[in-house]
Design an enzyme around this catalytic site. Structure first.
Site, PDB file in Angstrom:
ATOM      1  CG  ASP A  46      -0.478  -0.058   2.733  1.00  0.00           C
ATOM      2  OD1 ASP A  46       0.869  -0.068   2.591  1.00  0.00           O
ATOM      3  OD2 ASP A  46      -0.946  -0.032   3.563  1.00  0.00           O
ATOM      4  CG  ASP A  85       0.425  -3.957   2.201  1.00  0.00           C
ATOM      5  OD1 ASP A  85       0.268  -5.047   2.910  1.00  0.00           O
ATOM      6  OD2 ASP A  85       1.168  -3.349   2.102  1.00  0.00           O
ATOM      7  CD  GLU A 184       7.756  -0.288   8.072  1.00  0.00           C
ATOM      8  OE1 GLU A 184       6.812  -1.022   7.643  1.00  0.00           O
ATOM      9  OE2 GLU A 184       7.848   0.834   7.585  1.00  0.00           O
TER      10      GLU A 184
HETATM   11  O1  KIV Z   1       3.412  -1.097   1.764  1.00  0.00           O
HETATM   12  C1  KIV Z   1       4.809  -1.598   1.652  1.00  0.00           C
HETATM   13  O2  KIV Z   1       5.524  -1.205   0.899  1.00  0.00           O
HETATM   14  C2  KIV Z   1       4.946  -2.439   2.807  1.00  0.00           C
HETATM   15  C3  KIV Z   1       6.544  -2.368   3.140  1.00  0.00           C
HETATM   16  C4  KIV Z   1       7.087  -1.530   4.109  1.00  0.00           C
HETATM   17  C5  KIV Z   1       6.756  -3.915   3.804  1.00  0.00           C
HETATM   18  O3  KIV Z   1       4.314  -2.670   3.729  1.00  0.00           O
END
Ligand code: KIV
Length: 266
Positions: A46, A85, A184
């Site tokens: 996302d 995501d 993270e």
């Molecule tokens: O949305 C994204 O790019 C993520 C990464 C930070 C793992 O969730």
């Protein structure tokens, strides 16, 4: 890694002590390039909100945005495992809403697994998805969808209590059935401890060298991010400069009548 990557491949890589490389992508050409280069996991993050759509954070990203970008990435990928995501508030209102949206991401978006941010509070949702046959990747530590709650992008798990809660969340997510876990922005020691405590692979982003794999956001990785880039994000190419130079050259050549030249016309 040759051949199709599946969630079982990723899990075996941990058992064999092989590190896992993951990057985000949001469109067809980038997905094709990453896939051909041999990346194990492509995350349609996302982060598309800030990297490709010009939003300040990931909160405005919708299911429609995610499906659109997942479809584009899917068309570019042969071997990499494609994970999508679940965007802000697409899985926290009810189990039914979460299942409906995960189904859309897999069925219409074409992803092979979904990723969700959260700890113990999303265990029931994960269990339902996994039982229904949808692989889930977890995401703990700094969870950008909660930016307003967290009060900004801050390192998580800094004191003993917070680190213990993170470890506890990670273990609950593993027990609920996630096949891998993104960690993270936590101190290296916390990333290492969680990795050692889990059978499933951990993928770190700003979580140090002890994780089983690493992920970076494509915009940071390629030098396409405007504004502040987190300290952990290594820039592997400076496309902003390369593209800027190319455009300046094109403008010059058009203005000076050097383009089109002998070879570039019918
Ligand atoms: O949305 C994204 O790019 C993520 C990464 C930070 C793992 O969730």
């Amino acid at each position: 890694m040759a051949g199709k990557i599946r969630i079982t491949t990723i899990q075996k890589m941990k058992q064999d002590g092989q590190k896992i490389a993951m990057l985000t992508a949001y469109d067809y050409p980038m997905a094709r390039i990453l896939d051909m280069a041999g990346i194990e996991i492509i995350l349609v993050g996302d982060s598309v909100g800030s990297v490709a759509l010009g939003y300040g954070n990931t909160v405005p990203v919708t299911m429609a945005d995610m499906i659109h970008h997942c479809q584009a990435v899917r068309r570019g990928v042969t071997n990499s495992l494609v994970v999508g995501d679940m965007p802000f508030m697409s899985y926290k209102i009810s189990q039914k809403q979460a299942m409906t949206n995960a189904t859309r991401l897999v069925q219409r978006g074409g992803v092979e697994a979904v990723k969700m941010e959260g700890g113990g509070e999303i265990v029931p949702i994960i269990q339902t998805m996994v039982q229904a046959g949808i692989p889930v990747m977890g995401h703990v530590g700094l969870t950008p969808q909660s930016i307003h709650q967290l009060g900004g992008y801050r390192i998580q798990g800094r004191d003993d209590e917070a680190a213990t809660k993170l470890l506890n969340d990670a273990q609950r997510l593993e027990a609920a059935g996630v096949f891998a876990l993104v960690i993270e922005a936590v101190p290296e020691e916390v990333g290492k401890t969680i990795t050692g405590a889990l059978r499933i692979p951990t993928i770190g982003i700003g979580a140090g060298r002890g994780c089983d794999g690493q992920v970076l956001v494509l915009g940071d990785f390629l030098g396409l991010t405007f504004g502040k880039v987190p300290r952990f994000a290594k820039k592997y190419a400076d496309l902003q400069q390369i593209i800027g130079n190319a455009v300046e050259q094109y403008i010059r050549e058009v203005r000076e009548g050097h383009f089109p030249d002998e070879t570039h016309h019918y």
